[in-house]
Design a protein around this motif. Structure first.
Motif, PDB file in Angstrom:
ATOM      1  N   GLY A 163       0.822  -1.205   0.000  1.00 39.65           N
ATOM      2  CA  GLY A 163       0.000   0.000   0.000  1.00 39.65           C
ATOM      3  C   GLY A 163       0.852   1.250   0.000  1.00 39.65           C
ATOM      4  O   GLY A 163       1.279   1.706   1.062  1.00 39.65           O
ATOM      5  N   LEU A 164       1.143   1.788  -1.189  1.00 38.63           N
ATOM      6  CA  LEU A 164       2.050   2.927  -1.328  1.00 38.63           C
ATOM      7  C   LEU A 164       1.288   4.188  -1.732  1.00 38.63           C
ATOM      8  O   LEU A 164       1.642   4.872  -2.684  1.00 38.63           O
ATOM      9  CB  LEU A 164       3.138   2.592  -2.365  1.00 38.63           C
ATOM     10  CG  LEU A 164       3.968   1.337  -2.062  1.00 38.63           C
ATOM     11  CD1 LEU A 164       4.861   0.978  -3.243  1.00 38.63           C
ATOM     12  CD2 LEU A 164       4.799   1.529  -0.792  1.00 38.63           C
ATOM     13  N   PHE A 168       4.256  -4.880   6.485  1.00 39.70           N
ATOM     14  CA  PHE A 168       3.459  -3.720   6.861  1.00 39.70           C
ATOM     15  C   PHE A 168       2.311  -3.555   5.868  1.00 39.70           C
ATOM     16  O   PHE A 168       2.498  -3.685   4.660  1.00 39.70           O
ATOM     17  CB  PHE A 168       4.319  -2.451   6.863  1.00 39.70           C
ATOM     18  CG  PHE A 168       5.333  -2.401   7.963  1.00 39.70           C
ATOM     19  CD1 PHE A 168       5.017  -1.883   9.216  1.00 39.70           C
ATOM     20  CD2 PHE A 168       6.624  -2.880   7.754  1.00 39.70           C
ATOM     21  CE1 PHE A 168       5.953  -1.832  10.229  1.00 39.70           C
ATOM     22  CE2 PHE A 168       7.571  -2.841   8.770  1.00 39.70           C
ATOM     23  CZ  PHE A 168       7.237  -2.314  10.007  1.00 39.70           C
ATOM     24  N   LEU A 169       1.134  -3.240   6.397  1.00 38.18           N
ATOM     25  CA  LEU A 169      -0.039  -2.971   5.564  1.00 38.18           C
ATOM     26  C   LEU A 169      -0.473  -1.527   5.762  1.00 38.18           C
ATOM     27  O   LEU A 169      -0.567  -1.054   6.898  1.00 38.18           O
ATOM     28  CB  LEU A 169      -1.208  -3.882   5.948  1.00 38.18           C
ATOM     29  CG  LEU A 169      -0.960  -5.399   5.975  1.00 38.18           C
ATOM     30  CD1 LEU A 169      -2.229  -6.115   6.443  1.00 38.18           C
ATOM     31  CD2 LEU A 169      -0.539  -5.905   4.606  1.00 38.18           C
ATOM     32  N   CYS A 170      -0.732  -0.824   4.669  1.00 33.36           N
ATOM     33  CA  CYS A 170      -1.299   0.530   4.749  1.00 33.36           C
ATOM     34  C   CYS A 170      -2.367   0.625   3.672  1.00 33.36           C
ATOM     35  O   CYS A 170      -2.119   1.100   2.555  1.00 33.36           O
ATOM     36  CB  CYS A 170      -0.206   1.577   4.547  1.00 33.36           C
ATOM     37  SG  CYS A 170      -0.750   3.260   4.912  1.00 33.36           S
ATOM     38  N   LEU A 171      -3.562   0.136   4.008  1.00 35.42           N
ATOM     39  CA  LEU A 171      -4.626  -0.076   3.029  1.00 35.42           C
ATOM     40  C   LEU A 171      -5.878   0.716   3.411  1.00 35.42           C
ATOM     41  O   LEU A 171      -6.121   0.979   4.584  1.00 35.42           O
ATOM     42  CB  LEU A 171      -4.940  -1.574   2.939  1.00 35.42           C
ATOM     43  CG  LEU A 171      -3.748  -2.449   2.485  1.00 35.42           C
ATOM     44  CD1 LEU A 171      -4.060  -3.927   2.671  1.00 35.42           C
ATOM     45  CD2 LEU A 171      -3.395  -2.152   1.034  1.00 35.42           C
ATOM     46  N   ASP A 218      -0.324  -3.809  10.894  1.00 37.18           N
ATOM     47  CA  ASP A 218      -1.361  -3.080  10.160  1.00 37.18           C
ATOM     48  C   ASP A 218      -1.320  -1.613  10.547  1.00 37.18           C
ATOM     49  O   ASP A 218      -1.703  -1.238  11.652  1.00 37.18           O
ATOM     50  CB  ASP A 218      -2.741  -3.676  10.449  1.00 37.18           C
ATOM     51  CG  ASP A 218      -3.844  -2.938   9.699  1.00 37.18           C
ATOM     52  OD1 ASP A 218      -3.558  -2.381   8.618  1.00 37.18           O
ATOM     53  OD2 ASP A 218      -4.980  -2.893  10.204  1.00 37.18           O
ATOM     54  N   LEU A 219      -0.843  -0.787   9.620  1.00 38.95           N
ATOM     55  CA  LEU A 219      -0.754   0.657   9.841  1.00 38.95           C
ATOM     56  C   LEU A 219      -2.043   1.366   9.428  1.00 38.95           C
ATOM     57  O   LEU A 219      -2.159   2.582   9.588  1.00 38.95           O
ATOM     58  CB  LEU A 219       0.420   1.229   9.039  1.00 38.95           C
ATOM     59  CG  LEU A 219       1.797   0.645   9.361  1.00 38.95           C
ATOM     60  CD1 LEU A 219       2.794   1.027   8.278  1.00 38.95           C
ATOM     61  CD2 LEU A 219       2.282   1.115  10.716  1.00 38.95           C
TER      62      LEU A 219
END
Length: 299
Positions: A8-9, A63-66, A91-92
């Motif tokens: 997730g960028l 790392f997740l940024c969703l 999970d960020l």
């Protein structure tokens, strides 16, 4: 050497992942569904991968940024389905506490460790590495992962068991949403009464009503710049999660529900991807004014 993956960028994810690349001692793989985001990550020194499975099967810390609860849940389940043991998932995202707690149980059964670690500080904080991170999960996993979290933020706090980080984030965004609403109401009211909003901003920004939010958001509103550093859609999701949790707790959160209603109105207007300070437009519409530069001529 441990391998780090980042999925997730987006507006927040790209600068957070970039800070990991610059500050962590481990290689960082990054994935996003948009090729241009992957290219930007590569240009910033990261290892860009073209499919998400590369991260699932090759990274020890992911790392997740969703943007949605469902995407977080799907990603965690897909990691579980690899049948790899010992992976740490952080999970960020701003994920509903019940979703995190459910996936924490599933992960632990499969010898995968999950932390919920949502962030606050917006795009500027993500770029500068000054985010505030609120973490829930097992203390020993938090202790292990904390140095990596400090690559992305200046304040990292262990909140308690799984879901506690997500609950802290809901409280944070309830307060931030209500503040943006109060700020918008006050400035629209002042313009209606004949006060120039820019003059008002400089008059009160260092007083008791001033805050980092005011300093960041009022200039955007005055200059009619609603390009998102924090989208209404994401804040709206958090308030929906807060309302649902309030129902489960048997409590009322009337101010947050009002702000959610305004965000829902912005969604109906097709403006859900604007910055969350754009809810000022709801107040402007009801008062027949615009909070903008030179809105009122100062005599």
């Amino acid at each position: 050497m441990k391998k780090i993956g980042f999925i997730g960028l987006g507006v927040m994810g790209l600068p957070m992942a970039t800070n990991l690349v610059k500050k962590a001692v481990f290689p960082v793989r990054g994935f996003d569904i948009f090729e241009e985001k992957r290219d930007l990550f590569k240009n910033n020194g990261g290892i860009s991968v073209n499919n998400i499975e590369d991260i699932y099967y090759n990274c020890d810390i992911i790392f997740l940024c969703l943007p949605t609860n469902s995407l977080v849940k799907i990603s965690i389940q897909e990691i579980i389905d690899t049948e790899r043991k010992g992976i740490i998932i952080v999970d960020l995202s701003s994920t509903a506490p019940n979703t995190i707690e459910e996936m924490y149980i599933q992960s632990k059964k499969n010898e995968i460790r999950l932390l919920d670690s949502p962030v606050s500080g917006g795009e500027i904080g993500a770029i500068e590495g000054t985010l505030v991170l609120m973490c829930g999960g097992d203390q020993e996993i938090f202790d292990e992962i904390q140095p990596l979290l400090l690559c992305m933020g200046s304040s990292v706090t262990y909140m308690g068991a799984s879901g506690c980080g997500s609950i802290a984030k809901l409280a944070n965004n309830m307060i931030a949403g209500c503040y943006i609403g109060a700020m918008s109401e006050g400035f629209a009211f002042a313009v209606k009464a004949g006060i120039d909003p820019e003059t008002l901003f400089y008059a009160i920004k260092d007083g008791y009503a001033g805050s980092k939010i005011m300093n960041d958001k009022i200039p955007k509103i005055i200059n009619r710049n609603f390009e998102a550093s924090a989208r209404i859609a994401v804040h709206q999701k958090d308030l929906k999660n807060a309302v649902q949790l309030a129902v489960e707790l048997g409590v009322e959160i009337p101010m947050s529900k009002m702000i959610l209603d305004y965000m829902n109105k912005m969604e109906k207007l097709g403006k859900v991807n604007e910055d969350h300070c754009a809810i000022a437009k709801v107040y402007e519409g009801s008062m027949g004014v615009e909070i903008k530069k030179n809105a009122v001529k100062v005599q």
